[in-house]
Enzyme design. Structure first.
Site, PDB file in Angstrom:
ATOM      1  N   GLU A  72       0.869  -1.172   0.000  1.00  0.00           N
ATOM      2  CA  GLU A  72       0.000   0.000   0.000  1.00  0.00           C
ATOM      3  C   GLU A  72       0.909   1.225   0.000  1.00  0.00           C
ATOM      4  O   GLU A  72       1.829   1.303   0.825  1.00  0.00           O
ATOM      5  CB  GLU A  72      -0.882  -0.006   1.261  1.00  0.00           C
ATOM      6  N   ARG A  84       6.153 -12.932   9.098  1.00  0.00           N
ATOM      7  CA  ARG A  84       6.759 -11.644   8.782  1.00  0.00           C
ATOM      8  C   ARG A  84       8.101 -11.530   9.490  1.00  0.00           C
ATOM      9  O   ARG A  84       8.358 -12.200  10.482  1.00  0.00           O
ATOM     10  CB  ARG A  84       5.840 -10.479   9.115  1.00  0.00           C
ATOM     11  N   LYS A 112       4.917   0.555   8.475  1.00  0.00           N
ATOM     12  CA  LYS A 112       4.956   1.902   7.900  1.00  0.00           C
ATOM     13  C   LYS A 112       4.284   2.897   8.831  1.00  0.00           C
ATOM     14  O   LYS A 112       4.739   4.027   8.986  1.00  0.00           O
ATOM     15  CB  LYS A 112       4.251   1.907   6.547  1.00  0.00           C
TER      16      LYS A 112
HETATM   17  P1  ATP Z   1       3.071  -2.091   7.141  1.00  0.00           P
HETATM   18  O1  ATP Z   1       2.414  -2.474   8.436  1.00  0.00           O
HETATM   19  O2  ATP Z   1       4.512  -1.821   7.255  1.00  0.00           O
HETATM   20  O3  ATP Z   1       2.315  -1.055   6.390  1.00  0.00           O
HETATM   21  P2  ATP Z   1       1.860  -4.018   5.554  1.00  0.00           P
HETATM   22  O4  ATP Z   1       1.853  -5.465   5.799  1.00  0.00           O
HETATM   23  O5  ATP Z   1       0.613  -3.241   5.732  1.00  0.00           O
HETATM   24  O6  ATP Z   1       3.037  -3.425   6.349  1.00  0.00           O
HETATM   25  P3  ATP Z   1       1.987  -3.605   2.756  1.00  0.00           P
HETATM   26  O7  ATP Z   1       2.526  -2.383   2.161  1.00  0.00           O
HETATM   27  O8  ATP Z   1       0.551  -3.857   2.640  1.00  0.00           O
HETATM   28  O9  ATP Z   1       2.500  -3.648   4.203  1.00  0.00           O
HETATM   29  O10 ATP Z   1       2.810  -4.875   2.347  1.00  0.00           O
HETATM   30  C1  ATP Z   1       3.301  -5.247   1.117  1.00  0.00           C
HETATM   31  C2  ATP Z   1       3.746  -6.668   1.280  1.00  0.00           C
HETATM   32  O11 ATP Z   1       4.860  -6.738   2.151  1.00  0.00           O
HETATM   33  C3  ATP Z   1       2.658  -7.528   1.879  1.00  0.00           C
HETATM   34  O12 ATP Z   1       2.536  -8.699   1.117  1.00  0.00           O
HETATM   35  C4  ATP Z   1       3.132  -7.790   3.270  1.00  0.00           C
HETATM   36  O13 ATP Z   1       2.684  -9.040   3.721  1.00  0.00           O
HETATM   37  C5  ATP Z   1       4.645  -7.720   3.138  1.00  0.00           C
HETATM   38  N1  ATP Z   1       5.276  -7.326   4.388  1.00  0.00           N
HETATM   39  C6  ATP Z   1       5.045  -6.218   5.107  1.00  0.00           C
HETATM   40  N2  ATP Z   1       5.771  -6.212   6.241  1.00  0.00           N
HETATM   41  C7  ATP Z   1       6.491  -7.356   6.244  1.00  0.00           C
HETATM   42  C8  ATP Z   1       7.436  -7.942   7.155  1.00  0.00           C
HETATM   43  N3  ATP Z   1       7.773  -7.332   8.291  1.00  0.00           N
HETATM   44  N4  ATP Z   1       7.969  -9.126   6.816  1.00  0.00           N
HETATM   45  C9  ATP Z   1       7.629  -9.731   5.676  1.00  0.00           C
HETATM   46  N5  ATP Z   1       6.762  -9.240   4.787  1.00  0.00           N
HETATM   47  C10 ATP Z   1       6.184  -8.065   5.060  1.00  0.00           C
HETATM   48 MG    MG Z   2      -0.300  -1.567   6.048  1.00  0.00          MG
END
Ligand code: ATP
Ligand code: MG
Length: 555
Positions: A34, A259, A269
């Site tokens: 996102e 993760r 983020k």
């Molecule tokens: P954040 O909480 O940092 O916004 P998110 O999971 O909402 O993380 P997205 O931008 O939606 O982040 O994630 C893009 C991809 O990266 C998703 O498939 C998510 O599962 C993966 N991802 C995010 N954080 C991690 C992590 N700490 N380890 C492994 N994969 C991750």
């Molecule tokens: Mg997110």
């Protein structure tokens, strides 16, 4: 890059089976961030996994911006994310925006309504939460649940046309208010938000929810294996429901993996944005941040990050990885890339009283340790030098082998120098030390007459470049900053940044550009900062110190 990708894991096994059984001829994965912030090291794990699988199995990988929430998303984030993925060394086959599918998603919602599988609900967000039930109690059905298909079609269209205010109505899937899986209790799939979207502008005032949008995005793109983090495991039945009930042709399979969490940092983020907004760091690319842009500015290399992601592998259980493991891979990589140079971070002047005044000689020293091919360079040497303050002690402690009065020490790549005396200022602070050198002991001359126990680095005070060194410690003090209800903002390390003014030898440095990396003898690996370096001032970020007590468990 194939050697980096040498570990097998449960996801690879699933893919191999799917290819062997003929379920798929080839695979398509995706990386779907996102655009609501900058990418972090956790994302690097997901990137390495999705792009790595596509490469390994000759498949394709889509870069998809999951931009279904107009309020949090921004073009700045889109651009940084693209830059970061490329910098990590990956290229996507297609670039997509989920918002480009809004028309298609709207049509699929209508498919649901027509089948009696979705309805417009007037309950507020709060009322929906309150009637959802708990793990032990079923939820309560909404009084709007049995609206007719015609009424739902009409209301949904009017939602789209902007006739209602934010929150006044939502579209909910009609599934099962007593399902043991809470995600099945008539989840909201569309909501009203009168806000401008970074891609679609004001075209829409209704937006699909993640749990409805994401499976559709995957199906629209023909994703075969949709890899996400473990917290989505409970959502998988809903994911499958959406794909099935919306009558999508292509059926993606969601697979969850653990993760990545790292010690002494936060990795979301949203939380990283707090650190930026609260002024704890000087932006998303602060070298202390675990963001890709932060570690890039600090001097981390994509090779080290990829090797780290390969080493930690893909698991089915969450864990926290020691951040020193990443440091280990950085050292391994930088050891081969970063040329040696001498820098003095906390300078103390050393005057060699028997060295001719006004004379400068050029000494030949090696550019890389243990690598003759890297050649040598000429380093100036004269009567006045700088050494590190810590390399002199007025009252030496036991086993101290560096400078103290009467002790002889090797100046790296130069001569033996014996300390004769020192000078204090009116405050009692040592401002200068004196010594004599022995011309016979010149480095490389084959001198074997006597040995000294200590070797120190130095720079020529008359021929050096003043510069700033920025040393970093973890941003957050706690290993597990959110354990037991703690808040990470309460555990910020007040000493995460140390700024020093010192000197570096001129030879290697005069042409140094931002992001050039050096191994400063005895001091660690450093990279030229991109933000604070100017034509008049060189600023170095410490990437990692040289040594660590950390041992790789598997080696
Ligand atoms: P954040 O909480 O940092 O916004 P998110 O999971 O909402 O993380 P997205 O931008 O939606 O982040 O994630 C893009 C991809 O990266 C998703 O498939 C998510 O599962 C993966 N991802 C995010 N954080 C991690 C992590 N700490 N380890 C492994 N994969 C991750
Ligand atoms: Mg997110």
């Amino acid at each position: 890059m194939s050697s980096e990708n040498n570990r097998t894991n449960f996801i690879k096994n699933i893919i191999k089976d799917d290819l062997a059984s003929g379920k798929h001829d080839s695979i398509i994965t995706r990386f779907p961030p996102e655009p609501n912030g900058y990418l972090h090291i956790g994302h690097a794990k997901s990137i390495c996994l999705n792009f790595g699988l596509a490469n390994e199995f000759n498949g394709k990988v889509n870069m998809r911006f999951d931009d279904t929430n107009p309020l949090k998303e921004d073009e700045e984030y889109v651009n940084s994310i693209k830059e970061d993925v490329k910098w990590l060394g990956f290229n996507w086959d297609n670039l997509f925006f989920a918002s480009d599918y809004f028309d298609e998603m709207y049509k699929r919602a209508i498919v649901l309504i027509k089948k009696g599988k979705a309805y417009v609900c007037d309950l507020s967000q709060e009322e929906i939460r309150e009637t959802r039930g708990t793990l032990t109690e079923p939820g309560k059905e909404s009084p709007y649940r049995n609206r007719s298909v015609e009424e739902n079609l009409d209301l949904f269209e009017r939602m789209k046309n902007g006739e209602f205010k934010d929150g006044e109505k939502v579209l909910r899937a009609k599934i099962d208010m007593s399902s043991p899986n809470l995600n099945f209790r008539d989840p909201v799939i569309y909501r009203i938000s009168h806000s401008t979207h970074h891609n679609t502008g004001d075209k829409w005032c209704i937006y699909p929810m993640y749990s409805f949008a994401h499976p559709l995005e995957d199906a629209i793109e023909g994703i075969t294996h949709s890899i996400c983090t473990l917290e989505f495991e409970d959502q998988r039945p809903l994911y499958d429901w959406v794909v099935r009930e919306c009558e999508m042709e292509s059926v993606p399979r969601q697979i969850e993996f653990a993760r990545l969490n790292l010690t002494n940092t936060v990795m979301s983020k949203r939380k990283l944005k707090l650190l930026v907004d609260e002024g704890v760091t000087d932006g998303w690319d602060d070298p202390r941040m675990p963001t890709i842009s932060g570690v890039r500015r600090r001097g981390f290399t994509p090779e080290a990050i990829r090797a780290f992601c390969n080493e930690i592998g893909v698991a089915k259980a969450d864990s926290t990885v020691d951040s020193r493991l990443l440091d280990h891979f950085l050292r391994e990589d930088l050891q081969q890339k970063a040329p040696l140079a001498m820098a003095v971070l906390k300078p103390l002047k050393l005057v060699i009283t028997n060295y001719p005044e006004g004379q400068t000689e050029m000494l030949e020293v090696e550019n890389m340790a243990k690598n003759e091919e890297a050649g040598t360079r000429m380093v100036p040497f004269s009567r006045e030098l700088y050494i590190e303050r810590d390399d002199f002690m007025e009252e030496p402690v036991k086993k101290y082998r560096r400078f103290f009065v009467g002790n002889e020490v090797r100046l790296k790549g130069a001569y033996f120098v014996k300390c004769t005396d020192f000078v204090k200022d009116e405050n009692g602070e040592i401002v200068e030390i004196h010594g004599t050198y022995d011309p016979e002991t010149k480095s490389g001359s084959g001198f074997t007459g006597r040995k000294v126990k200590g070797t120190v680095h130095w720079v020529d005070a008359n021929n050096c470049v003043p510069c700033e060194f920025r040393l970093f410690e973890p941003l957050i003090l706690d290993n597990d900053p959110e354990n037991e209800g703690k808040h990470f903002l309460d555990q910020i390390n007040p000493n995460s940044l140390e700024v020093l003014q010192g000197y570096v030898e001129p030879t290697q440095i005069k042409d140094a550009k931002p992001l050039d990396k050096f191994q400063f003898v005895r001091n660690g690996f450093y990279s030229v900062d991109t933000k604070y370096t100017t034509d008049d001032k060189l600023v170095f970020n410490r990437i990692v110190p040289l040594k660590s007590s950390f041992k790789l468990e598997s080696k």
